[in-house]
Design a protein around this motif. Structure first.
Motif, PDB file in Angstrom:
ATOM      1  N   PRO A 553      -6.877 -15.297   3.825  1.00 49.13           N
ATOM      2  CA  PRO A 553      -7.206 -13.963   4.339  1.00 49.13           C
ATOM      3  C   PRO A 553      -5.982 -13.071   4.510  1.00 49.13           C
ATOM      4  O   PRO A 553      -6.043 -11.877   4.222  1.00 49.13           O
ATOM      5  CB  PRO A 553      -7.879 -14.275   5.687  1.00 49.13           C
ATOM      6  N   PHE A 554      -4.876 -13.626   4.978  1.00 44.51           N
ATOM      7  CA  PHE A 554      -3.694 -12.784   5.152  1.00 44.51           C
ATOM      8  C   PHE A 554      -3.119 -12.344   3.816  1.00 44.51           C
ATOM      9  O   PHE A 554      -2.634 -11.220   3.673  1.00 44.51           O
ATOM     10  CB  PHE A 554      -2.641 -13.526   5.981  1.00 44.51           C
ATOM     11  N   ARG A 555      -3.177 -13.223   2.801  1.00 43.63           N
ATOM     12  CA  ARG A 555      -2.718 -12.801   1.475  1.00 43.63           C
ATOM     13  C   ARG A 555      -3.590 -11.673   0.947  1.00 43.63           C
ATOM     14  O   ARG A 555      -3.092 -10.732   0.322  1.00 43.63           O
ATOM     15  CB  ARG A 555      -2.754 -13.993   0.512  1.00 43.63           C
ATOM     16  N   HIS A 556      -4.895 -11.764   1.204  1.00 48.99           N
ATOM     17  CA  HIS A 556      -5.788 -10.697   0.749  1.00 48.99           C
ATOM     18  C   HIS A 556      -5.456  -9.380   1.451  1.00 48.99           C
ATOM     19  O   HIS A 556      -5.448  -8.317   0.824  1.00 48.99           O
ATOM     20  CB  HIS A 556      -7.236 -11.080   1.031  1.00 48.99           C
ATOM     21  N   ILE A 557      -5.198  -9.422   2.749  1.00 49.18           N
ATOM     22  CA  ILE A 557      -4.874  -8.199   3.484  1.00 49.18           C
ATOM     23  C   ILE A 557      -3.610  -7.563   2.916  1.00 49.18           C
ATOM     24  O   ILE A 557      -3.558  -6.357   2.662  1.00 49.18           O
ATOM     25  CB  ILE A 557      -4.710  -8.508   4.988  1.00 49.18           C
ATOM     26  N   VAL A 558      -2.582  -8.386   2.679  1.00 51.50           N
ATOM     27  CA  VAL A 558      -1.336  -7.845   2.121  1.00 51.50           C
ATOM     28  C   VAL A 558      -1.572  -7.289   0.720  1.00 51.50           C
ATOM     29  O   VAL A 558      -1.142  -6.181   0.391  1.00 51.50           O
ATOM     30  CB  VAL A 558      -0.242  -8.940   2.079  1.00 51.50           C
ATOM     31  N   GLY A 559      -2.303  -8.058  -0.103  1.00 56.33           N
ATOM     32  CA  GLY A 559      -2.523  -7.634  -1.482  1.00 56.33           C
ATOM     33  C   GLY A 559      -3.270  -6.319  -1.573  1.00 56.33           C
ATOM     34  O   GLY A 559      -2.860  -5.400  -2.298  1.00 56.33           O
ATOM     35  N   TYR A 560      -4.348  -6.203  -0.813  1.00 58.19           N
ATOM     36  CA  TYR A 560      -5.130  -4.974  -0.904  1.00 58.19           C
ATOM     37  C   TYR A 560      -4.439  -3.812  -0.203  1.00 58.19           C
ATOM     38  O   TYR A 560      -4.650  -2.651  -0.566  1.00 58.19           O
ATOM     39  CB  TYR A 560      -6.532  -5.208  -0.350  1.00 58.19           C
ATOM     40  N   SER A 561      -3.624  -4.082   0.787  1.00 58.69           N
ATOM     41  CA  SER A 561      -2.815  -3.007   1.382  1.00 58.69           C
ATOM     42  C   SER A 561      -1.838  -2.461   0.347  1.00 58.69           C
ATOM     43  O   SER A 561      -1.643  -1.243   0.239  1.00 58.69           O
ATOM     44  CB  SER A 561      -2.058  -3.528   2.605  1.00 58.69           C
ATOM     45  N   GLU A 562      -1.221  -3.371  -0.432  1.00 59.01           N
ATOM     46  CA  GLU A 562      -0.300  -2.923  -1.480  1.00 59.01           C
ATOM     47  C   GLU A 562      -1.052  -2.136  -2.552  1.00 59.01           C
ATOM     48  O   GLU A 562      -0.557  -1.117  -3.051  1.00 59.01           O
ATOM     49  CB  GLU A 562       0.393  -4.135  -2.111  1.00 59.01           C
ATOM     50  N   LEU A 563      -2.252  -2.613  -2.924  1.00 55.63           N
ATOM     51  CA  LEU A 563      -3.039  -1.864  -3.904  1.00 55.63           C
ATOM     52  C   LEU A 563      -3.397  -0.471  -3.373  1.00 55.63           C
ATOM     53  O   LEU A 563      -3.320   0.520  -4.105  1.00 55.63           O
ATOM     54  CB  LEU A 563      -4.326  -2.631  -4.233  1.00 55.63           C
ATOM     55  N   LEU A 564      -3.797  -0.395  -2.114  1.00 58.25           N
ATOM     56  CA  LEU A 564      -4.135   0.893  -1.531  1.00 58.25           C
ATOM     57  C   LEU A 564      -2.924   1.811  -1.516  1.00 58.25           C
ATOM     58  O   LEU A 564      -3.016   3.002  -1.819  1.00 58.25           O
ATOM     59  CB  LEU A 564      -4.668   0.678  -0.106  1.00 58.25           C
ATOM     60  N   ARG A 578       1.420   5.247   7.074  1.00 59.69           N
ATOM     61  CA  ARG A 578       2.036   4.447   8.139  1.00 59.69           C
ATOM     62  C   ARG A 578       1.092   3.340   8.602  1.00 59.69           C
ATOM     63  O   ARG A 578       1.510   2.216   8.868  1.00 59.69           O
ATOM     64  CB  ARG A 578       2.394   5.346   9.320  1.00 59.69           C
ATOM     65  N   TYR A 579      -0.203   3.648   8.658  1.00 59.64           N
ATOM     66  CA  TYR A 579      -1.178   2.625   9.013  1.00 59.64           C
ATOM     67  C   TYR A 579      -1.178   1.483   8.005  1.00 59.64           C
ATOM     68  O   TYR A 579      -1.220   0.299   8.351  1.00 59.64           O
ATOM     69  CB  TYR A 579      -2.582   3.225   9.094  1.00 59.64           C
ATOM     70  N   VAL A 580      -1.153   1.865   6.705  1.00 61.85           N
ATOM     71  CA  VAL A 580      -1.142   0.836   5.657  1.00 61.85           C
ATOM     72  C   VAL A 580       0.104  -0.028   5.775  1.00 61.85           C
ATOM     73  O   VAL A 580       0.049  -1.260   5.655  1.00 61.85           O
ATOM     74  CB  VAL A 580      -1.227   1.482   4.260  1.00 61.85           C
ATOM     75  N   ASP A 581       1.266   0.595   6.010  1.00 61.27           N
ATOM     76  CA  ASP A 581       2.501  -0.182   6.174  1.00 61.27           C
ATOM     77  C   ASP A 581       2.390  -1.135   7.357  1.00 61.27           C
ATOM     78  O   ASP A 581       2.833  -2.289   7.290  1.00 61.27           O
ATOM     79  CB  ASP A 581       3.695   0.762   6.377  1.00 61.27           C
ATOM     80  N   THR A 582       1.799  -0.645   8.440  1.00 57.44           N
ATOM     81  CA  THR A 582       1.654  -1.488   9.637  1.00 57.44           C
ATOM     82  C   THR A 582       0.752  -2.690   9.361  1.00 57.44           C
ATOM     83  O   THR A 582       1.039  -3.817   9.767  1.00 57.44           O
ATOM     84  CB  THR A 582       1.070  -0.660  10.795  1.00 57.44           C
ATOM     85  N   ILE A 583      -0.348  -2.449   8.632  1.00 57.23           N
ATOM     86  CA  ILE A 583      -1.260  -3.552   8.287  1.00 57.23           C
ATOM     87  C   ILE A 583      -0.522  -4.609   7.469  1.00 57.23           C
ATOM     88  O   ILE A 583      -0.617  -5.816   7.735  1.00 57.23           O
ATOM     89  CB  ILE A 583      -2.478  -3.012   7.511  1.00 57.23           C
ATOM     90  N   ALA A 584       0.217  -4.137   6.427  1.00 58.30           N
ATOM     91  CA  ALA A 584       0.920  -5.094   5.564  1.00 58.30           C
ATOM     92  C   ALA A 584       1.964  -5.882   6.337  1.00 58.30           C
ATOM     93  O   ALA A 584       2.091  -7.100   6.176  1.00 58.30           O
ATOM     94  CB  ALA A 584       1.569  -4.349   4.400  1.00 58.30           C
ATOM     95  N   GLU A 585       2.731  -5.189   7.199  1.00 61.44           N
ATOM     96  CA  GLU A 585       3.760  -5.887   7.975  1.00 61.44           C
ATOM     97  C   GLU A 585       3.134  -6.908   8.922  1.00 61.44           C
ATOM     98  O   GLU A 585       3.642  -8.019   9.080  1.00 61.44           O
ATOM     99  CB  GLU A 585       4.591  -4.866   8.757  1.00 61.44           C
ATOM    100  N   ALA A 586       2.034  -6.515   9.568  1.00 63.13           N
ATOM    101  CA  ALA A 586       1.383  -7.444  10.500  1.00 63.13           C
ATOM    102  C   ALA A 586       0.843  -8.666   9.764  1.00 63.13           C
ATOM    103  O   ALA A 586       0.946  -9.799  10.232  1.00 63.13           O
ATOM    104  CB  ALA A 586       0.253  -6.734  11.244  1.00 63.13           C
ATOM    105  N   ALA A 587       0.267  -8.447   8.583  1.00 59.30           N
ATOM    106  CA  ALA A 587      -0.269  -9.581   7.810  1.00 59.30           C
ATOM    107  C   ALA A 587       0.839 -10.488   7.323  1.00 59.30           C
ATOM    108  O   ALA A 587       0.700 -11.715   7.322  1.00 59.30           O
ATOM    109  CB  ALA A 587      -1.091  -9.061   6.630  1.00 59.30           C
ATOM    110  N   LEU A 588       1.970  -9.909   6.894  1.00 61.97           N
ATOM    111  CA  LEU A 588       3.102 -10.733   6.472  1.00 61.97           C
ATOM    112  C   LEU A 588       3.615 -11.573   7.635  1.00 61.97           C
ATOM    113  O   LEU A 588       3.926 -12.757   7.483  1.00 61.97           O
ATOM    114  CB  LEU A 588       4.220  -9.842   5.921  1.00 61.97           C
TER     115      LEU A 588
END
Length: 764
Positions: A553-564, A578-588
């Protein structure tokens, strides 16, 4: 030989239902369409007849147009996401969400959620029309507080019942269904509603039991393989897939992993009889096995967008991991308790000239070993009784019968003795449950444990003895599900409480000890009990399954955040980016935490490979490695004393040193000059004592008990990064070596961490 659980009423009437190939129906639900691709050119070889077409051409013409075409020509909008999916070396099991896309006007207006899965050399591509409710579904960052509250609630829940109630409430809130149930299977696949959340539009099914025939074996297998299933409208008209057989294989298309798969007509009729026109289920899998279901129902047709379904799937997987940890913890506690009883019994037997006297002279422990009310030790010459038992003559006859049974591994288990041995019905109040072990390989000698009858009133959701009625007009293979779901009560007699796995294992271990390894087993089990007591404190905080299953699930969150970010970044506001960056950082960050948890859990399983080594050399290697990541401007003064040699696993010991030195460097970074001291105190009590001291921020000794726990941090993440796993690793590694850990410190005045290692030859 194990027999337990209630009978399976009406099973004979449902053999046709059990054989129904519900994964090969060849039809879809109409809220989307499907394409089957084959070959390197991704040629369309099968398609559903509801292909979108703004020109209103007949289905046959639309199919004739696309069959044989490459997906690149027919639906080029789907190609980028599809090629990214196909490029994965090992795509995830089941249907994977790829993207949300809008088809060109010539192919039909509207947005679609695109999902794909593989069946051998075939690729199945599904286009699910985006539900009109999707606009009202909260975004991921808006859902995060609720997801976070759910996780916190799981940790705070005091029982499995509270966990289930929390899950039912959150799933219903996210999906908007009239009712959400948590449905748990027993060992005979009957299901009981153990939690429920609803708005009153549908009747309550809480605490009702449903027979195994309601969800036949092949349906349960589909639930296990495909976690999510939704039926937005039970009145739908199935959409055929043509041609009906894949030409290259000559077989119908397997829709086990399909998102849009049509369901059995029997199930649709079952829904209508239940008074529901829409449903959704999410499978609860524990260690890969089907534990139960989240079953959601709505009185009227109801679409749930993919985002909401994915959120429910995510919540359910977290719930399942927490549930598994709880159940493992409870089993481990029971095994520890029974192991201690067994160790005492082994000691008693070792002290007696006739080992059997070690059992007979300690009846309380004999009964407590398997939580029995009575027991008997029966040989050809004697019948000795302990606690509440049937009469000696009845036990003699029972002993003769048990001796004639083809029992496995010398153990016989049942919680319905009267069904297997009818004469036992006469003494059911004392012996409805029997656990027996053979204690001789040459003679018919047994230890028998008894449990009394427990009369229960079971509340069924409808009469379980009539789960379906054959349709005379349609022949024997056409079944109608029952129409009544009113509470139907049944009194179950002649059964005891079931014997648990740890209890059966404890009886098996006792048998092995009696058969020849009494003294050696006593020593081994004492050590095992001590090891289990240490390990059990960590079972609820993590497990290998928790760490492993949370990665995806965390890989999916990072992957789709990067796609977005890469594909839609120009359409986002600065706040959105900024929200997208925050999501990706939190998932990483969460992914890193999961990796650390995985490493932590693996340490308990890896064997120690102890060798003699130079501690000064090891510290110097670790120090140089750490300095590579230290900014050039930092001033660090190192004081390393004479550390001598140790006898330990060098790989694990390196992790201890790395964690301690890394912490010392991290927590002194605000000092003008950091001072880090590594030394060895005088040996005492057969132990080498080491310490790592720094002049950093220190800590309040009031919280010293939390330092070495999993997830325990005494400083905020904003001040000092980390996952809270490092010191837990230190303690676990040191304890596996037979050593100890402790710490001393004061706020603003640094900290000292001590650890010991047992002295061995060559480690002076």
């Amino acid at each position: 030989m194990i027999r337990s659980g209630a009978p399976s009423p009406g099973a004979a009437d449902l053999t046709a239902c059990d054989r129904e190939p519900i994964h090969l129906l060849g039809t879809l639900q109409p809220h989307g369409f499907l394409l089957v691709l084959e070959g390197p050119d991704l040629r369309i070889v099968q398609a559903s007849t509801n292909l979108p077409d703004r020109l209103r051409r007949p289905a046959a013409e639309r199919l004739e147009e696309v069959l044989g075409q490459s997906i690149r020509t027919a639906f080029p909008e789907a190609v980028p996401a599809l090629e990214s999916y196909l490029a994965q070396a090992q795509p995830s099991e089941g249907a994977a969400y790829l993207t949300t896309l809008a088809l060109e006007r010539g192919k039909g207006a509207g947005s679609y959620d695109l999902a794909a899965h593989r069946i051998g050399d075939l690729v199945v591509l599904e286009f699910e029309a985006v539900a009109s409710e999707a606009a009202s579904i909260q975004s991921l960052d808006a859902l995060y507080p609720r997801l976070n509250a759910f996780v916190e609630g799981l940790h705070a829940a005091g029982s499995v019942a509270e966990l289930c109630a929390l899950l039912a409430s959150d799933v219903r809130h996210i999906t908007g269904f009239d009712r959400a149930l948590v449905y748990r299977f027993d060992r005979d696949w009957h299901g009981t509603v153990v939690a429920e959340a609803g708005n009153g539009r549908l009747p309550s099914y809480l605490d009702l039991r449903f027979p195994a025939s309601d969800i036949p074996a092949q349906a349960r297998e589909l639930y296990r393989r495909n976690r999510l299933r939704i039926i937005p409208d039970a009145g739908y008209e199935p959409v055929p897939i043509l041609p009906s057989h894949t030409l290259s294989t000559g077989t119908p298309l397997d829709l086990s992993q399909s998102v849009l798969r049509s369901v059995s007509p029997v199930h649709v009729e079952y829904m209508r009889n239940m008074g529901t026109m829409a449903s959704m289920s999410v499978s609860i899998l524990v260690d890969g096995a089907l534990w139960g279901l989240i079953s959601c129902h709505n009185k009227a047709p109801h679409r749930v967008p993919l985002q909401a379904r994915n959120a429910c799937d995510f919540l359910t997987r977290i719930f399942a991991l927490q549930l598994a940890a709880r159940e493992r913890g409870a089993l481990a506690e029971q095994r520890i308790r029974l192991g201690m009883i067994q160790a005492r019994l082994l000691g008693y037997m070792a002290e007696e000239e006739q080992f059997i006297d070690g059992l007979l002279n300690h009846p309380d422990d004999v009964l407590a070993l398997v939580d029995a009310a009575g027991a008997a030790v029966v040989t050809a010459e004697s019948c000795r009784l302990l606690g509440a038992t049937p009469a000696a003559d009845d036990i003699r006859a029972l002993h003769t019968w048990v001796s004639s049974q083809p029992i496995r591994d010398g153990v016989f288990v049942t919680d319905s003795l009267g069904e297997d041995y009818p004469p036992a019905r006469a003494f059911a109040e004392r012996a409805s449950g029997l656990l027996a072990i053979s204690i001789s390989q040459r003679y018919a000698s047994y230890v028998l444990w008894f449990r009394p009858e427990v009369v229960q009133t079971v509340r069924w959701g409808g009469n379980p003895s009539k789960p379906a009625t054959p349709d005379p007009a349609g022949g024997p293979d056409r079944l109608h599900p029952r129409k009544s779901f009113e509470t139907w009560k049944e009194t179950v007699q002649g059964r005891s409480l079931p014997w648990s796995g740890p209890e059966i294992d404890a009886a098996k271990d006792l048998r092995a000890a009696v058969l020849g390894i009494v003294l050696r087993r006593a020593e081994e089990l004492a050590a095992l009990s001590e090891e289990l007591q240490r390990s059990n404190k960590e079972l609820e905080a993590f497990s290998y399954s928790v760490s492993h299953d949370l990665r995806a699930p965390f890989r999916h969150i990072v992957g789709y955040s990067e796609l977005l970010r890469s594909r839609e970044g120009t359409n986002l506001s600065e706040t959105g980016r900024r929200y997208v960056d925050t999501i990706a950082e939190a998932a990483l960050s969460a992914g890193k935490l999961v990796d650390n948890l995985l490493n932590f859990s693996q340490m308990g399983r890896n064997a120690l490979n102890r060798v003699s080594g130079d501690m000064n050399q090891l510290v110097e290697e670790v120090r140089r490695k750490i300095l590579r990541d230290v900014p050039p401007g930092r001033a660090i003064r190192w004081q390393v004393g004479a550390l001598g040699r140790v006898y330990a696993d060098p790989v694990m010991l390196r992790l201890v040193i790395e964690n301690l030195l890394s912490n010392a460097v991290k927590y002194t970074r605000d000092r003008p000059e950091a001072l880090i001291e590594i030394g060895r105190e005088p040996d005492r009590d057969g132990e080498a004592v080491f310490y790592v001291r720094d002049n950093g921020v220190g800590f309040d000794m009031a919280y010293v008990g939390k330092l070495f726990g999993v997830f325990q941090r005494l400083h905020r993440v904003e001040e000092f990064e980390g996952t809270g796993i490092g010191l837990a690793n230190v303690r676990r590694i040191v304890e596996r070596h037979g050593g100890r850990t402790w710490a001393e410190g004061a706020l603003g005045r640094g900290a000292t961490f001590h650890f010991t290692l047992p002295l061995r030859e060559g480690a002076r």
